[in-house]
Design a protein around this motif. Structure first.
Motif, PDB file in Angstrom:
ATOM      1  N   ILE A  84      -9.086  47.122 -18.196  1.00  0.00           N
ATOM      2  CA  ILE A  84      -8.314  45.884 -18.077  1.00  0.00           C
ATOM      3  C   ILE A  84      -6.868  46.164 -18.478  1.00  0.00           C
ATOM      4  N   SER A  85      -5.948  45.521 -17.800  1.00  0.00           N
ATOM      5  CA  SER A  85      -4.537  45.685 -18.130  1.00  0.00           C
ATOM      6  C   SER A  85      -3.798  44.393 -17.791  1.00  0.00           C
ATOM      7  N   ARG A  86      -2.593  44.293 -18.313  1.00  0.00           N
ATOM      8  CA  ARG A  86      -1.777  43.119 -18.021  1.00  0.00           C
ATOM      9  C   ARG A  86      -0.326  43.523 -17.885  1.00  0.00           C
ATOM     10  N   ASP A  87       0.412  42.754 -17.111  1.00  0.00           N
ATOM     11  CA  ASP A  87       1.844  42.965 -16.940  1.00  0.00           C
ATOM     12  C   ASP A  87       2.510  41.627 -17.236  1.00  0.00           C
ATOM     13  N   ASN A  88       2.989  41.479 -18.442  1.00  0.00           N
ATOM     14  CA  ASN A  88       3.552  40.198 -18.855  1.00  0.00           C
ATOM     15  C   ASN A  88       4.819  39.846 -18.083  1.00  0.00           C
ATOM     16  N   ALA A  89       5.536  40.850 -17.647  1.00  0.00           N
ATOM     17  CA  ALA A  89       6.752  40.591 -16.879  1.00  0.00           C
ATOM     18  C   ALA A  89       6.422  39.958 -15.523  1.00  0.00           C
ATOM     19  N   LYS A  90       5.268  40.334 -14.977  1.00  0.00           N
ATOM     20  CA  LYS A  90       4.861  39.818 -13.674  1.00  0.00           C
ATOM     21  C   LYS A  90       3.849  38.682 -13.789  1.00  0.00           C
ATOM     22  N   ASN A  91       3.446  38.377 -15.022  1.00  0.00           N
ATOM     23  CA  ASN A  91       2.469  37.308 -15.243  1.00  0.00           C
ATOM     24  C   ASN A  91       1.139  37.601 -14.550  1.00  0.00           C
ATOM     25  N   THR A  92       0.710  38.847 -14.653  1.00  0.00           N
ATOM     26  CA  THR A  92      -0.512  39.256 -13.973  1.00  0.00           C
ATOM     27  C   THR A  92      -1.450  40.002 -14.909  1.00  0.00           C
ATOM     28  N   MET A  93      -2.686  40.088 -14.487  1.00  0.00           N
ATOM     29  CA  MET A  93      -3.710  40.857 -15.186  1.00  0.00           C
ATOM     30  C   MET A  93      -4.554  41.553 -14.133  1.00  0.00           C
ATOM     31  N   SER A  94      -5.057  42.723 -14.463  1.00  0.00           N
ATOM     32  CA  SER A  94      -5.850  43.481 -13.500  1.00  0.00           C
ATOM     33  C   SER A  94      -7.127  44.004 -14.143  1.00  0.00           C
ATOM     34  N   LEU A  95      -8.067  44.350 -13.288  1.00  0.00           N
ATOM     35  CA  LEU A  95      -9.297  45.000 -13.741  1.00  0.00           C
ATOM     36  C   LEU A  95      -9.596  46.130 -12.763  1.00  0.00           C
ATOM     37  N   GLN A  96      -9.420  47.357 -13.227  1.00  0.00           N
ATOM     38  CA  GLN A  96      -9.764  48.520 -12.423  1.00  0.00           C
ATOM     39  C   GLN A  96     -11.230  48.835 -12.662  1.00  0.00           C
ATOM     40  N   MET A  97     -12.010  48.841 -11.600  1.00  0.00           N
ATOM     41  CA  MET A  97     -13.443  49.052 -11.711  1.00  0.00           C
ATOM     42  C   MET A  97     -13.813  50.328 -10.963  1.00  0.00           C
ATOM     43  N   ASN A  98     -14.295  51.307 -11.698  1.00  0.00           N
ATOM     44  CA  ASN A  98     -14.727  52.579 -11.121  1.00  0.00           C
ATOM     45  C   ASN A  98     -16.215  52.765 -11.357  1.00  0.00           C
ATOM     46  N   GLY A  99     -16.813  53.655 -10.600  1.00  0.00           N
ATOM     47  CA  GLY A  99     -18.230  53.919 -10.780  1.00  0.00           C
ATOM     48  C   GLY A  99     -19.079  52.673 -10.653  1.00  0.00           C
ATOM     49  N   LEU A 100     -18.782  51.856  -9.661  1.00  0.00           N
ATOM     50  CA  LEU A 100     -19.478  50.570  -9.537  1.00  0.00           C
ATOM     51  C   LEU A 100     -20.958  50.754  -9.256  1.00  0.00           C
ATOM     52  N   LYS A 101     -21.742  49.850  -9.822  1.00  0.00           N
ATOM     53  CA  LYS A 101     -23.195  49.860  -9.694  1.00  0.00           C
ATOM     54  C   LYS A 101     -23.657  48.549  -9.061  1.00  0.00           C
ATOM     55  N   PRO A 102     -24.827  48.549  -8.441  1.00  0.00           N
ATOM     56  CA  PRO A 102     -25.335  47.299  -7.849  1.00  0.00           C
ATOM     57  C   PRO A 102     -25.380  46.155  -8.868  1.00  0.00           C
ATOM     58  N   GLU A 103     -25.655  46.468 -10.112  1.00  0.00           N
ATOM     59  CA  GLU A 103     -25.726  45.418 -11.135  1.00  0.00           C
ATOM     60  C   GLU A 103     -24.366  44.845 -11.502  1.00  0.00           C
ATOM     61  N   ASP A 104     -23.299  45.413 -10.978  1.00  0.00           N
ATOM     62  CA  ASP A 104     -21.962  44.838 -11.164  1.00  0.00           C
ATOM     63  C   ASP A 104     -21.670  43.735 -10.149  1.00  0.00           C
ATOM     64  N   THR A 105     -22.575  43.548  -9.203  1.00  0.00           N
ATOM     65  CA  THR A 105     -22.406  42.509  -8.197  1.00  0.00           C
ATOM     66  C   THR A 105     -22.362  41.131  -8.863  1.00  0.00           C
ATOM     67  N   ALA A 106     -21.300  40.394  -8.580  1.00  0.00           N
ATOM     68  CA  ALA A 106     -21.104  39.078  -9.206  1.00  0.00           C
ATOM     69  C   ALA A 106     -19.815  38.462  -8.672  1.00  0.00           C
ATOM     70  N   VAL A 107     -19.620  37.214  -9.030  1.00  0.00           N
ATOM     71  CA  VAL A 107     -18.313  36.590  -8.839  1.00  0.00           C
ATOM     72  C   VAL A 107     -17.524  36.838 -10.123  1.00  0.00           C
ATOM     73  N   TYR A 108     -16.343  37.371  -9.979  1.00  0.00           N
ATOM     74  CA  TYR A 108     -15.497  37.703 -11.126  1.00  0.00           C
ATOM     75  C   TYR A 108     -14.410  36.645 -11.284  1.00  0.00           C
ATOM     76  N   TYR A 109     -14.262  36.199 -12.529  1.00  0.00           N
ATOM     77  CA  TYR A 109     -13.303  35.146 -12.840  1.00  0.00           C
ATOM     78  C   TYR A 109     -12.269  35.620 -13.852  1.00  0.00           C
ATOM     79  N   CYS A 110     -11.072  35.171 -13.663  1.00  0.00           N
ATOM     80  CA  CYS A 110      -9.979  35.408 -14.576  1.00  0.00           C
ATOM     81  C   CYS A 110      -9.866  34.210 -15.520  1.00  0.00           C
ATOM     82  N   ASN A 111      -9.630  34.470 -16.801  1.00  0.00           N
ATOM     83  CA  ASN A 111      -9.493  33.406 -17.790  1.00  0.00           C
ATOM     84  C   ASN A 111      -8.275  33.641 -18.650  1.00  0.00           C
ATOM     85  N   ALA A 112      -7.553  32.551 -18.930  1.00  0.00           N
ATOM     86  CA  ALA A 112      -6.411  32.604 -19.842  1.00  0.00           C
ATOM     87  C   ALA A 112      -6.652  31.570 -20.936  1.00  0.00           C
TER      88      ALA A 112
END
Length: 115
Positions: free
Chosen positions: A69-97
């Motif tokens: 997980i990372s954030r860029d406060n200057a751009k008002n953004t947040m990211s999630l880099q997901m590697n090595g994905l597995k079938p159990e990672d299947t879901a709807v992903y939500y951002c929360n502040a």
């Protein structure tokens, strides 16, 4: 009022990678505690990763070493880099502040890991 919009979800094969983005508008989120959650049908929303305003991160055990997980406060953004994905990672992903008693959610982005 903060509006959050996620993007970057999609269909990926096991072992693949995706990068989710969350763009905030309406107000700066630089001082907000931010997080990614995910939800599958019939289950509650679970925390995946969090990041404080100062950049301190925390992860659910099942994604440690695979997600970042990372954030860029200057751009008002947040990211999630997901590697090595597995079938159990299947879901709807939500951002929360979160700030004090105020909690804002995005509409979610679907991630499907399947061959």
């Amino acid at each position: 009022q903060v509006q959050l919009v996620e993007s970057g979800g999609g269909l990926v094969q096991p072992g693949g990678s995706l990068r989710l983005s969350c763009v905030a508008s309406g107000s700066t989120v630089r001082n907000y505690f931010m997080a990614w959650y995910r939800q599958t049908p019939g289950k509650g929303r679970e925390m995946v990763a969090t990041i404080t305003a100062l950049g301190v991160t925390n992860y659910q055990d099942s994604v440690k070493g695979r997600f970042a997980i990372s954030r860029d406060n200057a751009k008002n953004t947040m990211s999630l880099q997901m590697n090595g994905l597995k079938p159990e990672d299947t879901a709807v992903y939500y951002c929360n502040a979160l700030s004090g008693i105020q909690s804002f959610w995005g509409q979610g982005t679907q991630v499907t890991v399947s061959s």
